[in-house]
Enzyme design. Structure first.
Site: not given
Length: 551
Positions: A323, A50
């Site tokens: 995350h 990402e």
């Protein structure tokens, strides 16, 4: 070429860098780059997911250029796959493998199809000998939007993606290279997708090497509930279960009212280590092979593994991503003296350096524990002290359970495992035939769904075409002075033709393409099953099906 390494430090991190969507993206990405540049021990290979924009990639590269001087940003589809690999050593070659099955363009609000998810591959040489090569595979698989339920329409996608990853990993290990798979796999430990990778390729989940008793999902997941274990605490989930996502330590999982307590000039808000963590789960992984044991004179084994990048932004107070990272250290463990290495390594200098790797037992990195006060979510944890004492929650012990000299965690035991299972051979364990049958059933179910979609979209195309022509013909019969009716008919004809054209292109291009990908996947699985039953334990090839069987 620098001296050969005794250890390899690896980091994988989902940066949550969606342009226009991810909050405080630039500030967080800048701090991620800074933390990578000052990390101790310094990383050798970093896999990012990402990281969608060149701006963010270059930002990280500027800050890490002295620690990780080499890097590759991978381009894919319309918006890019968000994958990047950073390295201490030169990248000799790279490839972007697109997944044959990866979402649907009709689900534009999910975006998986538009970013072109796949596997970023980099070939990195760390030494002069033929086998002193690392092949890194970085991926971000399709998100489990429908929760992995039996009718999950994306289950076939994730299964196919694990199959593709296993094929690439197996090929790299058969070349004798140290093989790493890193990334956000959007799967829980020991799920069918997880077992596809570890069964069809000679790699192991480094976290489960060190923590074989770690969780199989969040506390509410059926596989974890079946174990009958208490709800883990936040600290237990980090240290023992590797919960890199959805835990209470991550501020992006807080409620909006809780997030308002963060920001410049505000008092730091912390989370008690004893906070119950019902949602934290492991989605990020590092899989690793051993390298060519005979050629190298030893094997790369897991030294330690931990959850990292848990620090907050120094000014904003938020977590650096939604995350946390998974970080691991591999160490080189030489063969016993009675098993002399192959002369294949004697083609260059520094030969003796590799054969003197450390033999210390595995250990885990120490993570900074958050301050206990002030605590977040006090309403949830009120009275938690008594429940903790009663064993209602899994607390962190010292040392953690999986590090109490588990037989598979030491370097010597790992080397023995590789030698016992012939990790570099073509005879790695495969899946049972029933698993292949399950995959074939998943393919058949999804193929039937897509065939139905193709049929209906083709019908809508012809209907729209007929309606468009009918509206244009109708214009001729509109009475004079009723021009507004002619306008409406022309407008309906135009809009119908546009909609019909989209439906036709979807049926002709996307759905036919996906059905062809499903046919290829179906053939490969049937072929692997046939090879297994014929006695070739390779599981991904062997005696092929006849042309008649393949139909």
């Amino acid at each position: 070429m620098q001296d050969l390494p005794d250890d390899l430090r690896l980091i994988t991190l989902n940066c949550w860098g969606l342009k226009y969507i991810s909050k405080l993206r630039r500030e967080r990405i800048t701090e991620i780059g800074r933390q990578l540049s000052i990390a101790s021990p310094q990383p050798h290979i970093v896999a990012l997911q990402e990281c969608f924009t060149q701006e963010d990639y270059k930002n990280i590269r500027r800050q890490t250029r002295f620690v990780l001087p080499y890097g590759k940003f991978y381009h894919s589809a319309a918006f890019g796959g968000g994958l990047a690999i950073l390295s201490r050593w030169p990248i000799e070659g790279s490839t972007m493998y697109l997944y044959p099955l990866n979402g649907r363009p009709t689900a534009f609000w999910r975006g998986d199809w538009y970013v072109g998810k796949g596997i970023a591959h980099a070939k990195i040489r760390y030494g002069p000998a033929a086998k002193q090569v690392i092949e890194v595979f970085n991926t971000h698989t399709h998100a489990p939007y429908e929760g992995g339920k039996p009718n999950d329409s994306y289950l076939c996608h994730r299964t196919a993606q694990s199959w593709e990853m296993a094929k690439l990993l197996r090929g790299a290990t058969e070349r004798g290279h140290l093989t790493l798979a890193m990334g956000d796999f959007n799967m829980i430990p020991l799920s069918p997708e997880h077992q596809l990778i570890t069964s069809l390729a000679p790699v192991r989940d480094v976290w489960r090497v060190m923590h074989p008793d770690s969780s199989l999902g969040p506390a509410h997941h059926p596989a974890e509930k079946a174990r009958g274990r208490p709800v883990p605490t936040a600290e237990f989930n980090i240290q023992e279960n590797g919960a890199s996502s959805d835990g209470p330590y991550n501020t992006w999982r807080w409620t909006k009212s809780q997030q308002k307590m963060l920001g410049p000039g505000k008092h730091p808000t912390t989370v008690s280590p004893d906070t119950p963590d019902r949602l934290g789960k492991k989605l990020d992984y590092i899989f690793a092979s051993s390298g060519d044991i005979q050629a190298l004179g030893g094997a790369w084994v897991v030294k330690n593994v931990n959850v990292g990048m848990m620090m907050r932004h120094p000014e904003l107070g938020c977590s650096l991503s939604d995350h946390f990272s998974i970080e691991a250290t591999l160490t080189f463990h030489p063969l016993p003296e009675d098993q002399s290495p192959s002369p294949a390594l004697s083609t260059g200098p520094n030969v003796d350096h590799l054969s003197n790797g450390p033999t210390t037992p595995a250990a885990t990195d120490t993570l900074p524990r958050p301050l206990p006060e002030p605590t977040l979510g006090s309403a949830e944890t009120a009275g938690a002290d008594s429940t903790l004492r009663n064993g209602a929650y899994l607390q962190l012990q010292s040392p953690p359970p999986s590090l109490n000299h588990e037989p598979d965690s030491s370097s010597r035991a790992q080397l023995a495992f590789f030698l016992r299972h012939k990790h570099n051979s073509h005879n790695y364990a495969s899946l049972p035939p029933t698993t292949y049958d399950t995959i074939l059933a998943i393919i058949q179910t999804y193929a039937s769904r897509e065939q139905s979609q193709l049929t209906w979209r083709a019908r809508r195309f012809f209907f729209a075409l007929f309606a468009s022509v009918a509206c244009l013909v109708g214009v001729w019969f509109v009475p004079s002075g009723r021009n507004y009716i002619s306008f409406i008919l022309v407008l309906v004809s135009t809009l119908g033709l546009v909609a019909g054209t989209v439906e036709g292109l979807m049926a002709l291009l996307f759905f036919r393409s996906e059905l062809n990908a499903l046919r290829e996947f179906h053939w490969e699985v049937r072929n692997a099953k046939r090879a297994l039953l014929a006695g070739d334990s390779g599981g991904l090839g062997g005696k092929g099906l006849s042309e008649f069987d393949a139909q």
